[in-house]
Design a protein around this motif. Sequence first.
Motif, PDB file in Angstrom:
ATOM      1  N   ASP A 196      75.299  22.039  56.816  1.00  0.00           N
ATOM      2  CA  ASP A 196      75.045  21.291  55.576  1.00  0.00           C
ATOM      3  C   ASP A 196      76.182  20.332  55.250  1.00  0.00           C
ATOM      4  O   ASP A 196      75.950  19.210  54.763  1.00  0.00           O
ATOM      5  CB  ASP A 196      74.832  22.268  54.424  1.00  0.00           C
ATOM      6  N   LEU A 197      77.412  20.754  55.541  1.00  0.00           N
ATOM      7  CA  LEU A 197      78.554  19.856  55.290  1.00  0.00           C
ATOM      8  C   LEU A 197      78.512  18.648  56.224  1.00  0.00           C
ATOM      9  O   LEU A 197      78.824  17.512  55.809  1.00  0.00           O
ATOM     10  CB  LEU A 197      79.871  20.620  55.477  1.00  0.00           C
ATOM     11  N   LYS A 228      75.821  17.296  57.393  1.00  0.00           N
ATOM     12  CA  LYS A 228      74.761  16.420  56.876  1.00  0.00           C
ATOM     13  C   LYS A 228      75.269  15.596  55.689  1.00  0.00           C
ATOM     14  O   LYS A 228      74.981  14.387  55.577  1.00  0.00           O
ATOM     15  CB  LYS A 228      73.557  17.260  56.461  1.00  0.00           C
ATOM     16  N   LEU A 229      76.039  16.233  54.788  1.00  0.00           N
ATOM     17  CA  LEU A 229      76.594  15.485  53.649  1.00  0.00           C
ATOM     18  C   LEU A 229      77.537  14.393  54.125  1.00  0.00           C
ATOM     19  O   LEU A 229      77.543  13.268  53.588  1.00  0.00           O
ATOM     20  CB  LEU A 229      77.322  16.459  52.716  1.00  0.00           C
ATOM     21  N   LYS A 255      77.580  11.745  51.254  1.00  0.00           N
ATOM     22  CA  LYS A 255      77.353  12.365  49.947  1.00  0.00           C
ATOM     23  C   LYS A 255      78.382  13.471  49.737  1.00  0.00           C
ATOM     24  O   LYS A 255      79.080  13.870  50.671  1.00  0.00           O
ATOM     25  CB  LYS A 255      75.939  12.941  49.871  1.00  0.00           C
ATOM     26  N   GLY A 308      79.385  17.372  47.860  1.00  0.00           N
ATOM     27  CA  GLY A 308      78.829  18.654  47.486  1.00  0.00           C
ATOM     28  C   GLY A 308      79.923  19.554  46.942  1.00  0.00           C
ATOM     29  O   GLY A 308      81.117  19.214  46.976  1.00  0.00           O
ATOM     30  N   ASP A 350      69.824  24.546  46.377  1.00  0.00           N
ATOM     31  CA  ASP A 350      71.146  25.170  46.378  1.00  0.00           C
ATOM     32  C   ASP A 350      71.104  26.489  47.142  1.00  0.00           C
ATOM     33  O   ASP A 350      70.055  27.121  47.276  1.00  0.00           O
ATOM     34  CB  ASP A 350      71.624  25.409  44.954  1.00  0.00           C
ATOM     35  N   PRO A 409      74.661  21.136  47.176  1.00  0.00           N
ATOM     36  CA  PRO A 409      74.691  19.858  47.904  1.00  0.00           C
ATOM     37  C   PRO A 409      74.314  18.694  46.993  1.00  0.00           C
ATOM     38  O   PRO A 409      73.607  18.869  45.992  1.00  0.00           O
ATOM     39  CB  PRO A 409      73.654  20.077  49.008  1.00  0.00           C
ATOM     40  N   ASP A 410      74.817  17.516  47.372  1.00  0.00           N
ATOM     41  CA  ASP A 410      74.418  16.272  46.697  1.00  0.00           C
ATOM     42  C   ASP A 410      74.681  16.333  45.192  1.00  0.00           C
ATOM     43  O   ASP A 410      73.762  16.191  44.376  1.00  0.00           O
ATOM     44  CB  ASP A 410      72.937  15.987  46.985  1.00  0.00           C
TER      45      ASP A 410
END
Length: 575
Positions: free
Chosen positions: A417-418, A420-421, A426, A428, A469, A484-485
């Motif tokens: 997920d990190l 992807k951010l 973006k 998070g 989340d 995230p985001d």
Amino acid sequence: MSWHRRRQIITLLFGAGIALLIALAGVSVYLDNQAVKRSAELSQIRDHTDAAQRVLVALVDIETGVRGYLITGESSYLAPLFRGRDQITNLRAVMGPEIDPWSAPGYSELTLAQLMTRRQNLIDSLLETARVKGFNMAREELRLGESKFLMDRMRAVLTYKINMFEEEADRTQRSADYYAELHSFLVVASLGIAILFSIAQFFLFRSEVSGRGAVEQVLRRRNEDRHQVTEMSTALQLADSRHEAYAIIASFARRMMTEVSGVLYVYTASRDQLTRVAQWSRKGEAHTFAEQLHPQECWGLRQGSRHDGCAGESGAATDAAPITCRHLDGEDELGPYACIPIVGRGQILGMLHLRGEILRRRKTAAVLDDTIERLTDQLSLSLTNIELREKLENMALRDGLTGLYNRRFLDETLERDLSKLQRDRKSGAVLLLDVDHFKRFNDTHGHQAGDEALRRVGTALLASVRQSDVVCRYGGEEFLVFLPDCNTAQATAKAEKIRAAVPGTSMTMGERVIPSVTISIGLAMFPAHAQTRALLLQMADRALYQAKAAGRNRVVVAGPEPTPAPVAAPAEAAK
């Protein structure tokens, strides 16, 4: 009729036909022998009749010759006498043992041989008298003698035998005709029976060939079903989600049961209703299936076995029950259908609902029933495997006490997920939470109360975050929330909302009220505070330590020198 039974009947008819033909052949041979025997008897009787007639003619010739010679004195008249004597001599030489004993009971007790001997002696005496004493003396002796008596007796014997032979010949002829007719009848009957047996065997053989064709078709379909089930089983084992597994089930069910439309329902987690997970329609048909149904609305689920219905139709038109499941209320022109519960591990896992005209009669649906049985067996195994796999996944990725994701799940997903951010440019946030004074709470109120407190904290966390989340139990009384985001202000506001929501939950243990707990939260932003997973968790842990050091029940945002966020009133924080 089963193929085995039909084969037995064919064998029995074949054996009976052979036995009957053998019996008819034996009877036919017997009748033919009797006819030949009667023909031989008839020929013998005719020979005897002819012999009697020839003897009678010869006797008449002898009588005529004697009388002509004695009347005229001409020796030429003796020719018939000599001819008759020769004929009688020849006949007696051939048939003497048969004709000599002839007699006429009730008229002449003398046999034909005796009469002919006396007659011969009389003729010899007459001829001698004519030669020695003259013709007049011989004629007088003829007139006064027994010549007429002997001739009448011989004529009577021969006439009697001729009549007897004719009657016997008539009886023998009738008997021969009877045997011949019976023989002809038996020959015709044998041919007819053979033809009937041949026709019966032809139809039975044709039926057997058709039956074998049907059996071959059934076996071919069974093999195809096994192949399809094997392919479906392999595909289901490779499916990584329920959604994909249900799509596979619908695809293979459509290929295996082309005669019907259908839908698969499975129980929800609460087991109070079933939800539609897969459906397919027969080519050229369109059906609307209920999205959800309750177990009490289906007769198949209520009785725990297959239910065949036909929307009120009954009697000769269908083998189905006249009752209709309530989950089909409002359906127009429903037609025959079947509800088949899917049972696994001793409980009903779901229900397969099928519709199609082939279900109107169980006889026509026999081939389809085999397919349904194989499919439901595989569905039972597949649904059980899906449920067990989900349980194993939950056990591997979720905390058993709170139901939240565990640290293993966090380690697998946070890095992804990190990344992807970072790729999407973006930000998070990671919130690291700890229950304040949990050890003291646990010692004071007991481990059961402590477990309940952790569960209530997990419930409050899930109720306070978005669906995107991630909430995890990090270990012990620590929890982690990944947002995230979002920016720092949004993350801080969410952290305050969570902090305020936890003390608002009330807990009871039986009749005892247990005080609420509070939490401290450390907040770290990605990528502002750290750009790697390990460093981000370290920054959030440092902020959490600062929150506890500052007095607990507060949110601290990570930074070069973490600063505690102002503590808001519970009512304001809840907003």
